[in-house]
Scaffold this active site. Structure first.
Site, PDB file in Angstrom:
ATOM      1  N   LYS A  73       0.145  -3.305  19.665  1.00 18.86           N
ATOM      2  CA  LYS A  73       0.715  -3.004  18.342  1.00 18.86           C
ATOM      3  C   LYS A  73       2.115  -3.610  18.225  1.00 18.86           C
ATOM      4  O   LYS A  73       2.895  -3.574  19.188  1.00 18.86           O
ATOM      5  CB  LYS A  73       0.773  -1.482  18.174  1.00 18.86           C
ATOM      6  CG  LYS A  73       1.207  -1.003  16.800  1.00 18.86           C
ATOM      7  CD  LYS A  73       1.146   0.521  16.748  1.00 18.86           C
ATOM      8  CE  LYS A  73       1.500   1.077  15.393  1.00 18.86           C
ATOM      9  NZ  LYS A  73       1.428   2.563  15.360  1.00 18.86           N
ATOM     10  N   SER A 148      -1.355   4.401  11.694  1.00 18.40           N
ATOM     11  CA  SER A 148      -0.756   3.113  11.464  1.00 18.40           C
ATOM     12  C   SER A 148      -1.234   2.008  12.419  1.00 18.40           C
ATOM     13  O   SER A 148      -1.018   0.830  12.141  1.00 18.40           O
ATOM     14  CB  SER A 148       0.761   3.238  11.572  1.00 18.40           C
ATOM     15  OG  SER A 148       1.135   3.647  12.865  1.00 18.40           O
ATOM     16  N   SER A 172      -1.555   8.212  14.622  1.00 20.07           N
ATOM     17  CA  SER A 172      -1.734   6.766  14.418  1.00 20.07           C
ATOM     18  C   SER A 172      -2.601   6.042  15.433  1.00 20.07           C
ATOM     19  O   SER A 172      -2.937   4.882  15.226  1.00 20.07           O
ATOM     20  CB  SER A 172      -0.381   6.071  14.364  1.00 20.07           C
ATOM     21  OG  SER A 172       0.124   6.173  13.065  1.00 20.07           O
TER      22      SER A 172
HETATM   23  N1  GLN Z   1       0.000   8.848   9.302  1.00 20.42           N
HETATM   24  C1  GLN Z   1       1.117   9.505   9.883  1.00 20.42           C
HETATM   25  C2  GLN Z   1       2.387   9.096   9.174  1.00 20.42           C
HETATM   26  O1  GLN Z   1       2.284   8.426   8.232  1.00 20.42           O
HETATM   27  C3  GLN Z   1       1.185   9.243  11.357  1.00 20.42           C
HETATM   28  C4  GLN Z   1       1.829   7.962  11.702  1.00 20.42           C
HETATM   29  C5  GLN Z   1       1.907   7.733  13.173  1.00 20.42           C
HETATM   30  O2  GLN Z   1       1.309   8.450  13.971  1.00 20.42           O
HETATM   31  N2  GLN Z   1       2.710   6.761  13.534  1.00 20.42           N
HETATM   32  O3  GLN Z   1       3.459   9.456   9.557  1.00 20.42           O
END
Ligand code: GLN
Length: 481
Positions: A73, A148, A172
């Site tokens: 990532k 994400s 994420s």
């Molecule tokens: N979807 C969650 C957010 O928008 C989690 C994001 C993540 O785990 N980086 O914060």
């Protein structure tokens, strides 16, 4: 797609080479990236060089990941490649150092082929917040891959790489894994070093693994887990052999189910798939017990206060001075900060910086931030109590299968609600894993989530492996290498 152990053993025995494995991953990444947009950088030259080094090594038996191609990532630093975090504000940044997890992967013989697309600074559940266009879901290109870590999930689902790293602050790793039909493992907070991971919510962030097979997730965790002197929040807890108990059966293990969490808001096909998986575990000999997580209903509110507060503080460093992008035509310093941040950050990141700054500000701190921290403690206690009755809690990973692009993008609250099952693990610090458990009538993957007590990754992997072996997802996405 070969599993890591097959691939690695073939390379160690000389039946194939790291070069061949790397080339095939690179070819697939280049070929499929037009349709998936999963990679922000594909490093053909660097990867082939690295593969040649692995091939040149005469003794490979002590390399647990010899020649295994990886996707990383784009918020984890890899020397020689870019780090953009899916944002324009980094320019991108070219880190002069490796994250600890990257040093460990390289020492284990793996080959990093590229950096994957993600929501800007890991903020999002759909990949629509990437400054470089969204990743597409390989099962249906009109749908989101989740976020994400959507690029990492899509790269694994499409068979480009067997394994990838992502980061999980509120889901994420697990949420895109569920929407793309792969395994997603978020370790216990403190299990894996965060050194070299660009910080979002430092008390929540944890690097995790996306993989096609549970046994591969175990092999990767084995390499990246453990104390790191560069990250004081890593724990000095011994790293067990994660593959040792993988094949043990799950007879007698107790799985906790909260009926409330399967109530309203859950897509009927997700609920049906979860009910079936509960039965599958019962057939495998597990005992199903009722548990209650009475404060789970506050989890989204608590998460979006704590995560934004930490983000507003962490992102203060991106001001046009030290990293990448700087706005033009700003004669004075303050104007330069303002314009750089205005032009460099996307709308969701700005929303979160404002929310986070607000909840930390004088006069609101007690009402929001402090209160959220108190409820966070209650949530942690919910889990402690639940784990007195069971070895793992089973929930859906997401309330719905992959949604369409544009469906939730104008409604932040609807988007945030997608994280309802995943954020609790980060708030409590416990580990979690998402396992594919079926397909919807539209042929979209559905994921089940298992959450366990601190340091219980070995048991979670065993439970997940038992499920994947008994009920493999015998289908492939439309876009596949
Ligand atoms: N979807 C969650 C957010 O928008 C989690 C994001 C993540 O785990 N980086 O914060």
């Amino acid at each position: 797609m070969k599993s890591i152990s097959n691939l690695r053993d073939g390379i160690v025995r000389g039946e194939t080479t790291a070069r061949a494995a790397t080339e095939s991953a690179l070819n697939a990444a280049e070929k499929l990236n037009d349709s998936l947009n999963a990679f922000l950088e594909i490093d053909r030259a660097g990867a082939l060089n690295r593969a040649a080094q692995v091939d040149a090594q005469s003794e490979k038996t002590d390399l647990p990941l010899a020649g295994v191609p990886f996707a990383i990532k784009d918020n984890i630093c890899v020397r020689g490649m870019q780090t953009s975090c899916g944002s324009r504000i980094l320019g991108p940044y070219h880190p002069p150092y490796n994250a600890t997890v990257i040093d460990r992967l390289i020492a284990a013989g793996s080959v990093i082929i590229g950096k994957t697309n993600c929501d800007e600074f890991a903020m999002g559940s759909s990949n629509e917040n990437s400054a470089f266009g969204p990743v597409k879901n390989p099962w249906d290109l009109s749908r989101v891959p989740g976020g994400s870590s959507g690029g990492s999930a899509a790269a694994v689902a499409a068979g480009i790489v067997p394994v990838a790293l992502g980061s999980d602050t509120g889901g994420s790793v697990r949420q895109p894994a569920a929407l793309c039909g792969v395994i997603g493992l978020k370790p216990t907070y403190g299990r894996v070093s965060r050194y070299g991971l660009v910080a979002f919510g430092s008390s929540l962030d944890q690097i995790g693994v996306l993989a096609g097979e549970v046994s591969d997730a175990a092999a990767v965790l084995q390499v990246i887990a453990g104390r790191d002197s560069s990250d004081a929040t890593t724990a000095d807890v011994p790293v067990p052999d994660y593959s040792a108990e993988l094949n043990e059966d799950v007879k007698g293990l107790r799985i906790g189910v909260s009926r409330v969490l399967l109530g309203k808001g859950v897509h009927p096909e997700v609920r049906a798939a979860i009910e079936k998986s509960i039965e599958a575990y019962r057939d495998l000999g597990a005992e199903i017990v009722d548990v209650d997580l009475p404060h789970a209903k506050y989890a989204i509110a608590v998460y979006y206060i704590i995560a934004t507060a930490e983000a507003s503080s962490n992102l203060a460093r991106f001001d046009g001075v030290r990293y990448g992008f700087r706005a033009k035509d700003a004669p004075a310093l303050k104007e330069m900060y303002r314009k750089t941040r205005d032009e460099g950050f996307g709308p969701e990141v700005k929303r979160r910086i404002m929310l986070g700054t607000y909840v930390l500000s004088h006069g609101y701190y007690d009402a929001y931030y402090l209160k959220a921290q108190q409820v966070r403690t209650l949530l942690r206690q919910d889990f402690t109590r639940a784990f007195e009755k069971c070895d793992a809690v089973l929930t859906p990973t997401t309330p719905t299968p992959a949604f369409l692009f544009g469906e939730k993008v104008d409604d932040p609250l609807a988007m945030y609600l997608n994280d309802i099952y995943t954020v609790t693990a980060n708030l409590a610090g416990v580990p979690g894993i998402s396992v594919p458990c079926g397909l919807s009538s539209d042929g979209l993957p559905i994921g089940l989530q298992l959450l366990g007590p601190y340091w219980s990754e070995a048991r979670l992997l065993r439970l997940a492996h038992a499920y994947q072996t008994a009920r493999p997802l015998n289908a492939r996405p439309r876009v596949f290498a």
